[in-house]
Design a protein around this motif. Structure first.
Motif, PDB file in Angstrom:
ATOM      1  N   HIS A 122       5.557  53.729  14.288  1.00  0.00           N
ATOM      2  CA  HIS A 122       4.901  54.121  15.538  1.00  0.00           C
ATOM      3  C   HIS A 122       4.905  55.770  15.440  1.00  0.00           C
ATOM      4  CE1 HIS A 122       4.900  50.352  17.867  1.00  0.00           C
ATOM      5  NE2 HIS A 122       5.815  50.082  16.849  1.00  0.00           N
ATOM      6  N   ASP A 123       4.089  56.672  16.076  1.00  0.00           N
ATOM      7  CA  ASP A 123       3.788  57.839  15.802  1.00  0.00           C
ATOM      8  C   ASP A 123       5.036  58.518  16.771  1.00  0.00           C
ATOM      9  OD1 ASP A 123       1.679  57.863  14.108  1.00  0.00           O
ATOM     10  OD2 ASP A 123       0.120  57.998  15.885  1.00  0.00           O
ATOM     11  N   GLU A 124       5.616  57.855  17.743  1.00  0.00           N
ATOM     12  CA  GLU A 124       6.437  58.300  18.660  1.00  0.00           C
ATOM     13  C   GLU A 124       7.506  57.156  18.838  1.00  0.00           C
ATOM     14  OE1 GLU A 124       5.859  61.225  20.720  1.00  0.00           O
ATOM     15  OE2 GLU A 124       3.984  61.526  19.801  1.00  0.00           O
ATOM     16  N   ILE A 125       8.595  57.923  19.057  1.00  0.00           N
ATOM     17  CA  ILE A 125       9.988  57.095  19.150  1.00  0.00           C
ATOM     18  C   ILE A 125       9.963  56.007  20.433  1.00  0.00           C
ATOM     19  CG2 ILE A 125      11.424  58.543  20.173  1.00  0.00           C
ATOM     20  CD1 ILE A 125      12.313  56.181  17.405  1.00  0.00           C
ATOM     21  N   MET A 126       9.512  56.655  21.511  1.00  0.00           N
ATOM     22  CA  MET A 126       9.634  55.880  22.626  1.00  0.00           C
ATOM     23  C   MET A 126       8.785  54.558  22.480  1.00  0.00           C
ATOM     24  SD  MET A 126      11.955  57.160  24.348  1.00  0.00           S
ATOM     25  CE  MET A 126      11.947  56.140  25.875  1.00  0.00           C
ATOM     26  N   PRO A 127       7.560  54.559  22.164  1.00  0.00           N
ATOM     27  CA  PRO A 127       6.881  53.333  21.935  1.00  0.00           C
ATOM     28  C   PRO A 127       7.641  52.335  21.014  1.00  0.00           C
ATOM     29  CG  PRO A 127       5.178  55.126  21.929  1.00  0.00           C
ATOM     30  CD  PRO A 127       6.483  55.619  21.922  1.00  0.00           C
ATOM     31  N   ALA A 128       8.170  52.877  19.967  1.00  0.00           N
ATOM     32  CA  ALA A 128       9.113  52.117  19.097  1.00  0.00           C
ATOM     33  C   ALA A 128       9.964  51.439  19.552  1.00  0.00           C
ATOM     34  CB  ALA A 128       9.506  53.070  17.823  1.00  0.00           C
ATOM     35  N   ILE A 129      10.818  52.211  20.697  1.00  0.00           N
ATOM     36  CA  ILE A 129      11.954  51.529  21.418  1.00  0.00           C
ATOM     37  C   ILE A 129      11.367  50.247  22.390  1.00  0.00           C
ATOM     38  CG2 ILE A 129      13.677  51.927  23.282  1.00  0.00           C
ATOM     39  CD1 ILE A 129      13.906  54.763  21.720  1.00  0.00           C
ATOM     40  N   GLN A 130      10.327  50.542  22.827  1.00  0.00           N
ATOM     41  CA  GLN A 130       9.834  49.585  23.697  1.00  0.00           C
ATOM     42  C   GLN A 130       9.474  48.507  23.072  1.00  0.00           C
ATOM     43  OE1 GLN A 130       9.943  49.519  27.378  1.00  0.00           O
ATOM     44  NE2 GLN A 130       9.581  47.410  26.778  1.00  0.00           N
ATOM     45  N   ARG A 131       8.817  48.428  22.100  1.00  0.00           N
ATOM     46  CA  ARG A 131       8.304  47.443  20.899  1.00  0.00           C
ATOM     47  C   ARG A 131       9.574  46.690  20.519  1.00  0.00           C
ATOM     48  NH1 ARG A 131       4.556  43.838  19.178  1.00  0.00           N
ATOM     49  NH2 ARG A 131       4.217  43.622  16.906  1.00  0.00           N
ATOM     50  N   GLU A 132      10.629  47.465  20.129  1.00  0.00           N
ATOM     51  CA  GLU A 132      11.883  46.773  19.811  1.00  0.00           C
ATOM     52  C   GLU A 132      12.390  45.720  20.944  1.00  0.00           C
ATOM     53  OE1 GLU A 132      16.395  47.666  18.704  1.00  0.00           O
ATOM     54  OE2 GLU A 132      15.157  48.667  20.282  1.00  0.00           O
ATOM     55  N   LYS A 133      12.467  46.350  21.874  1.00  0.00           N
ATOM     56  CA  LYS A 133      13.084  45.603  23.170  1.00  0.00           C
ATOM     57  C   LYS A 133      12.213  44.200  23.318  1.00  0.00           C
ATOM     58  CE  LYS A 133      15.153  49.287  25.506  1.00  0.00           C
ATOM     59  NZ  LYS A 133      14.917  50.153  26.656  1.00  0.00           N
ATOM     60  N   ASN A 134      10.953  44.536  23.199  1.00  0.00           N
ATOM     61  CA  ASN A 134       9.904  43.317  23.473  1.00  0.00           C
ATOM     62  C   ASN A 134      10.150  42.207  22.219  1.00  0.00           C
ATOM     63  OD1 ASN A 134       8.814  44.692  25.917  1.00  0.00           O
ATOM     64  ND2 ASN A 134       7.111  45.212  24.665  1.00  0.00           N
ATOM     65  N   ILE A 135      10.062  42.748  21.110  1.00  0.00           N
ATOM     66  CA  ILE A 135      10.434  41.710  20.013  1.00  0.00           C
ATOM     67  C   ILE A 135      11.805  41.043  20.226  1.00  0.00           C
ATOM     68  CG2 ILE A 135      10.737  41.552  17.676  1.00  0.00           C
ATOM     69  CD1 ILE A 135       8.525  43.504  17.377  1.00  0.00           C
ATOM     70  N   LYS A 136      12.863  41.779  20.617  1.00  0.00           N
ATOM     71  CA  LYS A 136      14.194  41.144  20.800  1.00  0.00           C
ATOM     72  C   LYS A 136      13.932  39.880  21.772  1.00  0.00           C
ATOM     73  CE  LYS A 136      17.360  44.559  19.087  1.00  0.00           C
ATOM     74  NZ  LYS A 136      18.625  45.192  19.365  1.00  0.00           N
ATOM     75  N   ASN A 137      13.108  40.027  22.709  1.00  0.00           N
ATOM     76  CA  ASN A 137      12.911  38.970  23.965  1.00  0.00           C
ATOM     77  C   ASN A 137      12.146  37.828  23.490  1.00  0.00           C
ATOM     78  OD1 ASN A 137      14.773  40.022  25.712  1.00  0.00           O
ATOM     79  ND2 ASN A 137      13.508  41.701  26.130  1.00  0.00           N
ATOM     80  N   TRP A 138      11.448  37.965  22.346  1.00  0.00           N
ATOM     81  CA  TRP A 138      10.541  36.971  22.041  1.00  0.00           C
ATOM     82  C   TRP A 138      11.423  35.728  21.410  1.00  0.00           C
ATOM     83  CZ3 TRP A 138       6.493  39.382  17.871  1.00  0.00           C
ATOM     84  CH2 TRP A 138       5.602  40.482  18.624  1.00  0.00           C
ATOM     85  N   PRO A 139      10.577  34.670  21.354  1.00  0.00           N
ATOM     86  CA  PRO A 139      11.537  33.429  20.665  1.00  0.00           C
ATOM     87  C   PRO A 139      11.537  33.384  19.137  1.00  0.00           C
ATOM     88  CG  PRO A 139       9.519  32.685  22.325  1.00  0.00           C
ATOM     89  CD  PRO A 139       9.415  34.226  22.127  1.00  0.00           C
ATOM     90  N   ARG A 140      12.350  32.889  18.548  1.00  0.00           N
ATOM     91  CA  ARG A 140      12.552  33.123  17.193  1.00  0.00           C
ATOM     92  C   ARG A 140      11.394  32.924  16.452  1.00  0.00           C
ATOM     93  NH1 ARG A 140      16.027  33.256  12.625  1.00  0.00           N
ATOM     94  NH2 ARG A 140      14.969  31.953  10.929  1.00  0.00           N
ATOM     95  N   ALA A 141      10.451  31.829  16.843  1.00  0.00           N
ATOM     96  CA  ALA A 141       9.209  31.290  16.227  1.00  0.00           C
ATOM     97  C   ALA A 141       8.278  32.475  16.052  1.00  0.00           C
ATOM     98  CB  ALA A 141       8.660  30.057  16.998  1.00  0.00           C
ATOM     99  N   TRP A 142       8.099  33.244  17.368  1.00  0.00           N
ATOM    100  CA  TRP A 142       7.007  34.575  17.204  1.00  0.00           C
ATOM    101  C   TRP A 142       7.685  35.495  16.108  1.00  0.00           C
ATOM    102  CZ3 TRP A 142       6.154  35.975  23.052  1.00  0.00           C
ATOM    103  CH2 TRP A 142       5.624  34.765  23.916  1.00  0.00           C
ATOM    104  N   LYS A 143       8.927  35.885  16.012  1.00  0.00           N
ATOM    105  CA  LYS A 143       9.442  36.570  15.077  1.00  0.00           C
ATOM    106  C   LYS A 143       9.085  36.180  13.809  1.00  0.00           C
ATOM    107  CE  LYS A 143      12.999  37.678  18.465  1.00  0.00           C
ATOM    108  NZ  LYS A 143      14.597  37.359  18.590  1.00  0.00           N
ATOM    109  N   VAL A 144       9.366  35.145  13.405  1.00  0.00           N
ATOM    110  CA  VAL A 144       8.811  34.437  12.323  1.00  0.00           C
ATOM    111  C   VAL A 144       7.398  34.736  11.909  1.00  0.00           C
ATOM    112  CG1 VAL A 144       8.757  32.236  10.885  1.00  0.00           C
ATOM    113  CG2 VAL A 144      10.993  32.997  11.896  1.00  0.00           C
TER     114      VAL A 144
END
Length: 99
Positions: free
Chosen positions: A59-81
């Motif tokens: 990500h070009d900026e750290i804040m969108p990266a932090i938000q994306r991390e938070k979103n992915i952490k809340n995903w079901p495992r199947a989505w991460k896979v």
């Protein structure tokens, strides 16, 4: 080559194909992946031996990266896979590709 890039990275570590997953964010993917590999920081990744960088996204900026991390952490495992396998179907360690 990713060395020296600015912004942030969202990444996923694992111990093996279809193993335990860890989602993180960092401004320095090379340093952080290395820290996971050598187990120098106590915590979840060290306890479960998560040394394989299997997915990352810049990500070009750290804040969108932090938000994306938070979103992915809340995903079901199947989505991460699915996310991992779209980029890295064999769950190969991507650390050597960072140089």
């Amino acid at each position: 080559m990713l060395v020296g890039m600015r912004g942030g990275f969202v990444y996923i570590m694992s111990n093996r194909k279809h193993g335990t997953l860890y989602v993180g964010v960092t401004a320095d993917i090379v340093r952080r992946a290395y820290e996971h590999r050598i187990g120098c920081v106590e915590g979840f990744t060290r306890r479960y031996g998560l040394k394989r960088l299997i997915w990352f996204e810049r990500h070009d900026e750290i804040m969108p990266a932090i938000q994306r991390e938070k979103n992915i952490k809340n995903w079901p495992r199947a989505w991460k896979v699915r996310l991992v396998e779209a980029m890295n179907p064999d769950w190969e360690d991507l650390y050597p590709t960072l140089f």
